[in-house]
Enzyme design. Structure first.
Site, PDB file in Angstrom:
ATOM      1  N   TRP A   1      -3.831  -2.185  -1.189  1.00 21.46           N
ATOM      2  CA  TRP A   1      -3.712  -3.504  -1.809  1.00 21.46           C
ATOM      3  C   TRP A   1      -4.367  -4.477  -0.848  1.00 21.46           C
ATOM      4  CZ3 TRP A   1      -1.307  -8.359  -1.220  1.00 21.46           C
ATOM      5  CH2 TRP A   1      -1.170  -9.112  -2.393  1.00 21.46           C
TER       6      TRP A   1
ATOM      7  N   CYS B   1       0.841  -1.185   0.000  1.00 22.99           N
ATOM      8  CA  CYS B   1       0.000   0.000   0.000  1.00 22.99           C
ATOM      9  C   CYS B   1       0.882   1.243   0.000  1.00 22.99           C
ATOM     10  CB  CYS B   1      -0.902   0.021   1.226  1.00 22.99           C
ATOM     11  SG  CYS B   1      -1.893  -1.466   1.450  1.00 22.99           S
TER      12      CYS B   1
ATOM     13  N   ASN C   1      -0.854   0.741   6.326  1.00 26.21           N
ATOM     14  CA  ASN C   1      -0.214  -0.249   5.467  1.00 26.21           C
ATOM     15  C   ASN C   1       0.326  -1.338   6.382  1.00 26.21           C
ATOM     16  OD1 ASN C   1       1.165  -1.703   3.567  1.00 26.21           O
ATOM     17  ND2 ASN C   1       2.834  -0.240   3.321  1.00 26.21           N
ATOM     18  N   GLY C   2      -0.076  -2.593   6.131  1.00 24.97           N
ATOM     19  CA  GLY C   2       0.392  -3.691   6.969  1.00 24.97           C
ATOM     20  C   GLY C   2      -0.747  -4.579   7.398  1.00 24.97           C
TER      21      GLY C   2
ATOM     22  N   HIS D   1      13.435 -34.934 -18.399  1.00 25.30           N
ATOM     23  CA  HIS D   1      12.901 -35.494 -17.159  1.00 25.30           C
ATOM     24  C   HIS D   1      11.483 -35.003 -16.874  1.00 25.30           C
ATOM     25  CE1 HIS D   1      16.695 -37.359 -16.033  1.00 25.30           C
ATOM     26  NE2 HIS D   1      17.289 -36.253 -16.449  1.00 25.30           N
TER      27      HIS D   1
ATOM     28  N   LYS E   1       4.800  -3.688  -6.259  1.00 24.79           N
ATOM     29  CA  LYS E   1       6.234  -3.477  -6.425  1.00 24.79           C
ATOM     30  C   LYS E   1       7.015  -3.911  -5.196  1.00 24.79           C
ATOM     31  CE  LYS E   1       9.918  -1.936  -8.490  1.00 24.79           C
ATOM     32  NZ  LYS E   1      10.447  -2.669  -9.642  1.00 24.79           N
TER      33      LYS E   1
ATOM     34  N   GLU F   1       4.474 -12.375 -15.626  1.00 25.78           N
ATOM     35  CA  GLU F   1       3.915 -11.365 -14.737  1.00 25.78           C
ATOM     36  C   GLU F   1       3.343 -10.161 -15.478  1.00 25.78           C
ATOM     37  OE1 GLU F   1       6.761  -9.919 -11.891  1.00 25.78           O
ATOM     38  OE2 GLU F   1       8.307  -9.557 -13.388  1.00 25.78           O
TER      39      GLU F   1
ATOM     40  N   ARG G   1       3.517   0.624  -6.605  1.00 25.77           N
ATOM     41  CA  ARG G   1       3.538  -0.293  -5.470  1.00 25.77           C
ATOM     42  C   ARG G   1       2.424  -1.329  -5.561  1.00 25.77           C
ATOM     43  NH1 ARG G   1       6.556   1.673  -1.068  1.00 25.77           N
ATOM     44  NH2 ARG G   1       5.262   0.506   0.400  1.00 25.77           N
TER      45      ARG G   1
ATOM     46  N   LYS H   1       9.364 -12.657 -16.112  1.00 24.63           N
ATOM     47  CA  LYS H   1       9.001 -11.392 -16.753  1.00 24.63           C
ATOM     48  C   LYS H   1       7.807 -11.582 -17.690  1.00 24.63           C
ATOM     49  CE  LYS H   1      11.413  -8.567 -14.791  1.00 24.63           C
ATOM     50  NZ  LYS H   1      11.063  -9.400 -13.658  1.00 24.63           N
TER      51      LYS H   1
ATOM     52  N   GLU I   1      14.248 -16.004 -14.788  1.00 21.98           N
ATOM     53  CA  GLU I   1      13.876 -14.595 -14.797  1.00 21.98           C
ATOM     54  C   GLU I   1      13.143 -14.228 -16.084  1.00 21.98           C
ATOM     55  OE1 GLU I   1      13.592 -10.436 -13.951  1.00 21.98           O
ATOM     56  OE2 GLU I   1      13.549 -12.304 -12.814  1.00 21.98           O
TER      57      GLU I   1
END
Length: 621
Positions: free
Chosen positions: A74, A2, A100-101, A517, A616, A501, A27, A498, A494
């Site tokens: 969020w 947040c 926030n939290g 495998h 973020k 997401e 964020r 990318k 990575e």
């Protein structure tokens, strides 16, 4: 995750807070709101959805005022809707808070408050804070002097002592129309210090247009700000000395600079960022890496016999590369561990262990918790971090800053390559002092590091066109595989991250040797397979893996070294990058993968900078 912004001063609070919230969009959020305080009381506007949806609410509900707080939420407790959006008022309407939290004991507090007659309107854990402050305000007394805090401050202190969990909180009260209280525990909050105006923000990006002078609140510090004063206290109400630091980011870096998206801008900034990460940290004449500010005794580093790299997401993949670097150059047994697993596992820790925590923001909750656990066992700790004054940077033994500047796009790009550069510096440094890297090898690697920004700059200016062509060819794919070996196995991970997401294509990264495998069962003409096949010790093996894919009708995209004519017979499409030292190759190899994800997401109409459900900076568990 947040975002929090607060302002008190002579200007219009709504304009400054709204702009600050826009700067904090990266964020991640699902609703936004602003509360202001004037002589007539508290006024509130909040709305689910994008911040722009809040503009009409501001116009119709908020009067001109000079003191206020804002928030982007969020969702954790309760769905994203107007009622659950912040700020939250108290029952009497005199108090309003942002948070926030997570308040871990909110149900217990909520039950007590309901029994006392308080009524709740939201499904959030945060609303208990507003009601609790209202209750505490009834018996709170001001300090004997202004410097000892207002009645509101002491009400907030009394409430905070009852809260369990993580929080960054800002508070307004109708009877204190120019005052904001802010406090933190485990979630970031800074005080911005201006001339006849002061600020709160989750990070400096929100306020650097107005001030670069900040105090980073430590855990369980509480700040009371007015236009003319800033006072810091601990939870007992005792004064704490203000530690003013200067944010060295240029405000223009937080703007898009004419690019369509922050992500593209940040990809193109990487040559400059890498130069900043290198700075004056290399001495080519002697082969020395100069990390005088690291603060860890070299004798202690010589004694290290085990290294853990702990991180989350993209930073974790940087740690995976770090593991290969340290094993190759320092000769130390290494392990890369997801911070969320490290903190609940049983790692072997002692005074000969080094734990390297990697976090762009320096506030990642799991990484911070894992580092704290490690420190409890007497290990040595180093952070690789972007944000000066962040919580992680303050709690470790030493910090190696990457100097990437603000990264606004949720999908990390420039911070990742800067982390890789920092890990190379650290690995060569430790390898040198342990007599595992001789001067000639160090000089060769230093030359490679110094040359990388120019190579990437050259690639970005002249080699990007094939990426766009391949993006147009494959942007309708529903699944993607990325293959890599050795130091470029993490590059495959990575690259897949990318793509998934920001484009929402299902993508997986695999060690190329693992294809037979299991994953090879997925291969058919509809699944593109991108193989990282630049020159190095596993080049021939990757070619063999590509042949396996082609033999089963798969479509292969090769990431290859410039001038490699052999590889074209093994694949359908080629992306070429300049040649560099193999240990440095993940830094340049990831750049076309970033661009590929960007262009595919853009072609699919996705929100590149703010992908759905992501934030973020993940500051709660």
């Amino acid at each position: 995750m947040c975002g929090v912004v607060g302002y008190t001063g002579d200007d219009l609070a709504t304009d400054i807070i709204y702009e600050g919230l826009l700067r904090l969009e990266y964020r991640g959020y699902d609703s936004a709101g602003i509360a202001v305080c004037d002589g007539d009381g508290i006024h509130l506007a909040k709305k689910a959805g994008k911040i722009r949806h809040l503009r009409a609410e501001i116009s119709s509900h908020l009067p001109p005022a000079h003191c206020g707080i804002g928030h982007t939420r969020w969702a954790t407790h309760g769905p994203p809707n107007d009622e659950n959006a912040h700020p939250h008022p108290s029952s009497d309407g005199k108090v309003v808070i942002t948070h926030n939290g997570i308040i871990e004991n909110y149900l217990e507090i909520k039950d007590d408050l309901i029994e006392a007659g308080y009524q709740f309107k939201s499904e959030t854990d945060s609303e208990v804070i507003a009601h609790l402050i209202q209750e505490c305000y009834k018996t709170a007394q001001p300090g004997s002097t202004p410097a000892q805090g207002s009645r509101l401050l002491h009400a907030v202190l009394a409430a905070l002592r009852q809260l369990e969990g993580a929080f960054a909180i800002t508070v307004l009260h109708r009877d204190h129309p120019d005052t904001i209280i802010g406090c933190r525990r485990l979630s970031p909050l800074i005080v911005g210090i201006g001339e006849d105006e002061n600020f709160f923000a989750s990070d400096a990006t929100a306020i650097i247009s107005y001030t670069r002078s900040v105090h980073y609140l430590n855990d369980e510090e509480v700040a009371e700000i007015t236009p003319k004063s800033v006072n810091i206290f601990d939870l007992e109400g005792d004064p704490v000395e203000i530690n003013v630091q200067t944010v060295d980011w240029n405000p223009i870096l937080a703007e898009r600079g004419g690019y369509d998206h922050f992500m593209l801008k940040e990809i193109l900034e990487q040559p400059e960022v890498l130069r900043n990460t290198l700075g004056t940290r290399t001495d080519r004449r002697t082969g020395r890496i100069i990390l005088d500010d690291l603060g860890i005794n070299e004798e202690a580093l010589v004694r290290i016999n085990r290294v853990y790299f702990i991180a989350c997401g993209t930073a974790f993949y940087a740690g995976c590369v770090g593991r290969y670097l340290f094993e190759a150059l320092a000769g130390i047994s290494c392990e890369a561990v997801l911070a969320s697993e490290f903190r609940y596992g049983d790692p072997v820790l002692d005074d000969r262990t080094l734990v390297v925590g990697i976090s762009q923001s320096g506030e990642t909750a799991d990484t911070l918790a894992a580092l704290r656990r490690a420190k409890g066992h007497g290990v040595h700790t180093i952070a690789i971090c972007n944000v000066k004054g962040s919580t992680i940077s303050r709690e470790v033994d030493a910090t190696l800053y990457i100097h990437a500047g603000p990264e606004i796009g949720v999908a990390s790009t420039k911070a990742y390559t800067a982390m890789l550069m920092a890990l190379n510096l650290l690995a060569v440094h430790v390898g040198t002092i342990r007599n595992r890297v001789d001067a000639a090898t160090a000089i060769r690697l230093i030359d490679g590091m110094r040359g990388l920004p120019g190579l990437i700059d050259e690639y970005l200016k002249s080699g990007r066109a094939p990426v766009e062509v391949i993006a147009r060819k494959y942007f309708n794919a529903q699944n993607f595989l990325f293959l890599g070996r050795y130091v470029n196995f993490p590059t495959a991970l990575e690259g897949a991250l990318k793509l998934k997401e920001i484009s929402y294509i299902h993508a997986e990264g695999y060690a190329a040797g693992e294809m037979k495998h299991g994953p090879i069962a997925l291969v058919d003409g509809s699944v593109p397979v991108l193989a990282i096949a630049t020159k190095g010790r596993t080049y021939d093996k990757v070619l063999s893996n590509m042949q396996e894919v082609k033999a089963r009708g798969g479509r292969v995209i090769a990431l290859a070294t410039q001038g490699d004519d052999t590889i074209r017979s093994y694949c359908d499409d080629v992306l070429e990058v300049p040649e560099t030292e193999e240990l440095l190759s993940p830094i340049i190899n990831v750049v076309p993968l970033q661009l590929l994800a960007y262009h595919i997401a853009n072609l699919r109409g996705a929100d590149v900078d703010q992908p759905r459900n992501l934030a973020k900076s993940v500051t709660v568990e």
